[in-house]
Write a protein that holds these residues in place. Structure first.
Motif, PDB file in Angstrom:
ATOM      1  N   HIS A 223       0.947  -1.117  -0.139  1.00  0.00           N
ATOM      2  CA  HIS A 223       0.088   0.021  -0.008  1.00  0.00           C
ATOM      3  C   HIS A 223       0.761   1.199   0.066  1.00  0.00           C
TER       4      HIS A 223
ATOM      5  N   ASP B 271       6.204   1.365   6.789  1.00  0.00           N
ATOM      6  CA  ASP B 271       4.826   0.414   6.501  1.00  0.00           C
ATOM      7  C   ASP B 271       4.169   1.279   5.588  1.00  0.00           C
ATOM      8  N   ASP B 272       4.271   1.148   4.439  1.00  0.00           N
ATOM      9  CA  ASP B 272       4.563  -0.041   3.649  1.00  0.00           C
ATOM     10  C   ASP B 272       5.752   0.239   2.607  1.00  0.00           C
TER      11      ASP B 272
ATOM     12  N   GLU C 105      -4.993   2.003   2.513  1.00  0.00           N
ATOM     13  CA  GLU C 105      -5.150   0.662   3.346  1.00  0.00           C
ATOM     14  C   GLU C 105      -5.410   0.948   4.718  1.00  0.00           C
ATOM     15  N   GLU C 106      -4.537   1.879   5.483  1.00  0.00           N
ATOM     16  CA  GLU C 106      -4.602   2.161   6.775  1.00  0.00           C
ATOM     17  C   GLU C 106      -5.971   2.620   7.141  1.00  0.00           C
TER      18      GLU C 106
ATOM     19  N   ASP D   6       3.467  -6.824   3.596  1.00  0.00           N
ATOM     20  CA  ASP D   6       2.985  -5.641   4.520  1.00  0.00           C
ATOM     21  C   ASP D   6       2.860  -6.552   6.086  1.00  0.00           C
TER      22      ASP D   6
ATOM     23  N   TYR E 165       9.928  -4.256   8.191  1.00  0.00           N
ATOM     24  CA  TYR E 165       9.845  -2.961   9.085  1.00  0.00           C
ATOM     25  C   TYR E 165       9.717  -3.230  10.486  1.00  0.00           C
TER      26      TYR E 165
HETATM   27 ZN   LIG Z   1       0.775  -1.620   6.337  1.00  0.00          ZN
END
Ligand SMILES: [Zn+2]
Length: 385
Positions: free
Chosen positions: A82, A116-117, A149-150, A173, A351
């Motif tokens: 994402h 992220d990401d 996405e978040e 991810d 991450y």
């Molecule tokens: Zn993510």
């Protein structure tokens, strides 16, 4: 079947350069335009020479189709990540620190890093470009870079059906060791409870009031919160209500979430919440309540014997990674992919401490991720899925 492995290795400096460029571009959820333009710029440089095609869909997602090379079938492999980053993420200043022969990239501690990401996107992009330049074996590949996405996978939910017509998807991810294959994720339900009482002057006639905050407190005490069982968690994240210290409050609102892998347990827990509300309200005549809930994404489980999963395990072996399976309790775009008929799994993007000011990533992890992508492409070119 053993094959010739990658002739040359991905240059970590190239990868680092791309990653740093990426995190320096603001891309909050819903504001990914500049970052998407950067990606389009990178893709369009390669497009004429290598036959790439791309488009941006109604949800702002960037879809790139990459033709196969020496593939033994015509299945399409989706590689995904994402584009958006959680706040605070304005004007990110990455800091690169050399540690024991490796480099750790972190933020300056005033924002998240955006790994992220983007520590998933940079290896995907560099590995695919590397495979193009060196004419390495690969299946037809579709890159799906999503927006929002978040915010409950909002971008992925707007993907067109055609974009999801593929054989298998790999979303980079997650935190953790490379080689861990996440093949299960939960259903996520948001809910809101309204506890209604009656407002009166708190000093003059308190006995005629019905305190909604007291009502809410009694409800909270009876709810199953925290880790409900091995499959299920529940949390109250907000309690709001009240107007003044001298008013008995007539409204208190609770907002929370319920996550779980087993539909029947989720149904049972939702029923439990309603039963608690009815029970507590009955002890405080004159009160009433409301309960609304909304599933934001649905659980999935992709079988460990799915050909795509077997290919991944083979690729992991080839690069010396130990593969294992994990169930996450978080959601990702893969929840949408699987729900809409595209089987897929989630792999690590390397991450650490995502969504915090300490978010960081090791260059060695990103390099490993990119090398893994190359081997995945090779494996998926040869083995059907
Ligand atoms: Zn993510």
């Amino acid at each position: 079947m053993s094959r010739v492995s990658t002739p040359v290795e991905i240059n970590p400096e190239t990868l680092l350069h791309t990653f740093l460029e990426m995190v320096r571009i603001d891309s909050p959820s819903g504001g990914e335009d500049a970052f998407r333009e950067y990606l389009i710029g990178r893709v369009s440089e390669k497009a004429p020479a290598y036959g790439l095609t791309y488009h941006v869909d109604a949800g702002g997602n960037l879809i790139v189709d990459v033709p196969g090379c020496q593939a033994r079938h015509d299945r399409v492999l989706v590689l995904s990540g994402h584009m958006d980053v959680v706040p605070p993420c304005h004007n990110i200043q990455p800091v690169v620190e050399s540690v024991a022969g490796d480099r750790i990239i972190a933020s300056d501690n005033t924002t998240v890093l955006g790994a992220d990401d983007k520590s998933g996107l940079a290896p995907i992009l560099e590995a695919v470009f590397f495979a193009l330049e060196h004419q390495l074996p690969r299946p037809a590949v579709r890159l799906i870079f999503t927006t929002r996405e978040e915010t409950a996978l909002a971008g992925a939910k707007e993907l067109a059906d055609e974009s999801l017509q593929a054989g298998f998807a790999i979303t980079f991810d997650h935190t953790g060791k490379q080689g861990v294959i996440i093949n299960q994720a939960p259903t996520y339900i948001e809910f809101e409870i309204e506890c209604r009482g009656k407002s009166v002057h708190a000093g003059i006639m308190p006995e005629q009031g019905l305190n909604a905050i007291v009502f809410a407190g009694k409800v909270i005490e009876k709810l199953h919160l925290g880790r409900v069982d091995a499959d299920t968690t529940c949390n109250i994240g907000f309690l709001t209500g009240g107007k003044a210290t001298n008013i008995v409050p007539d409204l208190a609102v609770l907002r929370g979430e319920l996550r779980g892998h087993a539909p029947e347990i989720l149904a049972r827990e939702l029923a439990h919440i309603e039963a608690v509300l009815a029970e507590v309200s009955a002890t405080m005549p004159g009160t009433s309540y409301g309960f609304t809930q909304q599933p934001l994404f649905d659980a999935y489980r992709v079988d460990e014997t799915h050909p795509g999963v077997l290919n991944l395990m083979q690729a992991a072996r080839q690069i010396g990674l130990e593969s294992s399976f994990m169930r996450t309790n978080g959601g990702s775009d893969n929840n949408v992919f699987v729900k809409r008929g595209l089987p897929g799994v989630v792999l690590s993007a390397g991450y650490m401490e995502p969504h915090s000011l300490k978010e960081r990533v090791r260059l060695s992890e990103m390099t490993l991720c990119a090398q893994f992508v190359l081997v995945i492409l090779d494996t998926f070119a040869h083995e059907p899925f």
